[in-house]
Design a protein around this motif. Structure first.
Motif, PDB file in Angstrom:
ATOM      1  N   ALA A 154      56.864  48.183  19.034  1.00  9.77           N
ATOM      2  CA  ALA A 154      57.208  48.231  20.453  1.00  9.77           C
ATOM      3  C   ALA A 154      56.267  47.317  21.228  1.00  9.77           C
ATOM      4  N   PRO A 155      56.676  46.838  22.394  1.00  7.23           N
ATOM      5  CA  PRO A 155      55.773  46.020  23.212  1.00  7.23           C
ATOM      6  C   PRO A 155      54.501  46.797  23.543  1.00  7.23           C
ATOM      7  N   TYR A 156      53.385  46.085  23.638  1.00  2.00           N
ATOM      8  CA  TYR A 156      52.116  46.749  23.951  1.00  2.00           C
ATOM      9  C   TYR A 156      51.231  45.814  24.757  1.00  2.00           C
ATOM     10  N   VAL A 157      50.258  46.416  25.412  1.00  6.94           N
ATOM     11  CA  VAL A 157      49.279  45.664  26.197  1.00  6.94           C
ATOM     12  C   VAL A 157      47.929  45.768  25.487  1.00  6.94           C
ATOM     13  N   ASN A 158      47.339  44.629  25.139  1.00 10.76           N
ATOM     14  CA  ASN A 158      46.033  44.638  24.485  1.00 10.76           C
ATOM     15  C   ASN A 158      44.968  44.916  25.535  1.00 10.76           C
ATOM     16  N   VAL A 159      44.306  46.051  25.431  1.00  5.96           N
ATOM     17  CA  VAL A 159      43.378  46.510  26.471  1.00  5.96           C
ATOM     18  C   VAL A 159      42.140  45.624  26.570  1.00  5.96           C
ATOM     19  N   LEU A 160      41.569  45.234  25.448  1.00  8.67           N
ATOM     20  CA  LEU A 160      40.384  44.380  25.483  1.00  8.67           C
ATOM     21  C   LEU A 160      40.723  43.040  26.125  1.00  8.67           C
ATOM     22  N   GLU A 161      41.813  42.456  25.719  1.00  9.39           N
ATOM     23  CA  GLU A 161      42.249  41.177  26.286  1.00  9.39           C
ATOM     24  C   GLU A 161      42.438  41.294  27.794  1.00  9.39           C
ATOM     25  N   LEU A 162      43.045  42.366  28.233  1.00  9.28           N
ATOM     26  CA  LEU A 162      43.296  42.582  29.657  1.00  9.28           C
ATOM     27  C   LEU A 162      41.996  42.769  30.430  1.00  9.28           C
ATOM     28  N   ASN A 163      41.096  43.578  29.908  1.00 10.11           N
ATOM     29  CA  ASN A 163      39.840  43.827  30.612  1.00 10.11           C
ATOM     30  C   ASN A 163      38.951  42.587  30.674  1.00 10.11           C
ATOM     31  N   LEU A 164      39.005  41.771  29.639  1.00  7.85           N
ATOM     32  CA  LEU A 164      38.257  40.513  29.673  1.00  7.85           C
ATOM     33  C   LEU A 164      38.840  39.573  30.723  1.00  7.85           C
ATOM     34  N   ALA A 165      40.154  39.592  30.860  1.00  6.32           N
ATOM     35  CA  ALA A 165      40.797  38.770  31.890  1.00  6.32           C
ATOM     36  C   ALA A 165      40.388  39.245  33.284  1.00  6.32           C
ATOM     37  N   LEU A 166      40.260  40.556  33.450  1.00  7.49           N
ATOM     38  CA  LEU A 166      39.799  41.113  34.723  1.00  7.49           C
ATOM     39  C   LEU A 166      38.373  40.642  35.034  1.00  7.49           C
ATOM     40  N   ASP A 167      37.494  40.721  34.036  1.00  6.99           N
ATOM     41  CA  ASP A 167      36.109  40.299  34.230  1.00  6.99           C
ATOM     42  C   ASP A 167      36.041  38.807  34.552  1.00  6.99           C
ATOM     43  N   GLU A 168      36.860  38.036  33.888  1.00  7.09           N
ATOM     44  CA  GLU A 168      36.842  36.587  34.108  1.00  7.09           C
ATOM     45  C   GLU A 168      37.279  36.247  35.530  1.00  7.09           C
ATOM     46  N   ARG A 169      38.205  37.030  36.038  1.00  2.00           N
ATOM     47  CA  ARG A 169      38.723  36.733  37.368  1.00  2.00           C
ATOM     48  C   ARG A 169      37.912  37.368  38.504  1.00  2.00           C
ATOM     49  N   TYR A 170      37.455  38.597  38.261  1.00  2.00           N
ATOM     50  CA  TYR A 170      36.795  39.328  39.344  1.00  2.00           C
ATOM     51  C   TYR A 170      35.312  39.609  39.102  1.00  2.00           C
ATOM     52  N   GLY A 171      34.826  39.261  37.927  1.00  2.00           N
ATOM     53  CA  GLY A 171      33.426  39.538  37.614  1.00  2.00           C
ATOM     54  C   GLY A 171      33.278  40.891  36.934  1.00  2.00           C
ATOM     55  N   THR A 172      32.127  41.096  36.303  1.00  2.00           N
ATOM     56  CA  THR A 172      31.915  42.325  35.534  1.00  2.00           C
ATOM     57  C   THR A 172      31.461  43.499  36.373  1.00  2.00           C
ATOM     58  N   ALA A 173      31.047  43.248  37.605  1.00  2.00           N
ATOM     59  CA  ALA A 173      30.545  44.352  38.428  1.00  2.00           C
ATOM     60  C   ALA A 173      31.667  45.285  38.852  1.00  2.00           C
ATOM     61  N   GLY A 174      32.883  44.755  39.001  1.00  2.00           N
ATOM     62  CA  GLY A 174      34.018  45.591  39.406  1.00  2.00           C
ATOM     63  C   GLY A 174      34.008  45.914  40.866  1.00  2.00           C
TER      64      GLY A 174
END
Length: 202
Positions: free
Chosen positions: A182-202
């Motif tokens: 079934a389709p799935y979302v890779n969580v590590l890949e997604l969270n790294l993309a978040l950090d790359e775009r918004y920084g690790t501080a959140g």
């Protein structure tokens, strides 16, 4: 004569065992490792993901995104539960059946926690948010579980839900070979993309 025949049979048996040991225990594994390195070197090496020279995980193994105290971090998408705490050496499920009161209780508790964490009602929580995979190492979550977390992550990141949804879409993978799984979302890949775009501080 019977003793001689028995001795020959013993020698032949020992030779067969030694030959099988060398071929199946040494030659075959080395050939498979060599082919794996040739065909898919990244997967053969564990599909490790690195950032800034440091290994941050594997695209094939789930992991927790929690604080040092073990609390889920609101600025990250959360993985599905793991009966082995994402420990590859202890891969496996809980072995609890659908009639287990312990399992039912754990699922009920998880559903309430996920609902409260994401500010939704318990009936909106998808199954993979409260149940572990058979291996306990599943790196992906369902698109439904990812969608459930978008508003919370967007708020924690100070981002628009539409921008976070776009990142979710980028980390979404379809069925293998177009029809397996079934389709799935890779969580590590997604969270790294978040950090790359918004920084690790959140």
């Amino acid at each position: 004569m019977p003793t001689l025949r028995s001795g020959r049979q013993l020698v032949a048996a020992v030779r067969a065992v030694l030959l099988a040991t060398v071929v199946l225990g040494l030659v075959y594994p080395l050939v498979m490792v060599g082919l794996a390195q040739l065909i898919a070197p990244s997967r053969a090496d564990g599909s490790l993901v690195t950032r800034d020279g440091s290994t941050v995980g594997s695209s094939l193994v789930g992991q927790a995104f929690t604080s040092e105290a073990g609390d889920a971090l609101p600025q990250y998408f959360q993985s599905r539960p793991s009966a082995s705490d994402y420990d590859g050496a202890a891969s496996g499920g809980s072995n609890l059946g659908p009639n287990s009161s312990d399992l039912v209780g754990a699922i009920t508790e998880r559903r309430e926690q996920v609902a409260a964490f994401n500010d939704v009602t318990p009936d909106q929580v998808p199954a993979d948010a409260v149940t572990a995979s058979a291996s306990g190492l599943d790196p992906g979550i369902s698109p439904a579980y990812a969608e459930l977390q978008v508003a919370r992550v967007a708020e924690a990141r100070g981002a628009s839900p539409s921008d976070v949804t776009a990142l979710v879409d980028g980390a979404t993978h379809g069925r293998d070979l177009g029809f397996i799984g079934a389709p799935y979302v890779n969580v590590l890949e997604l969270n790294l993309a978040l950090d790359e775009r918004y920084g690790t501080a959140g």
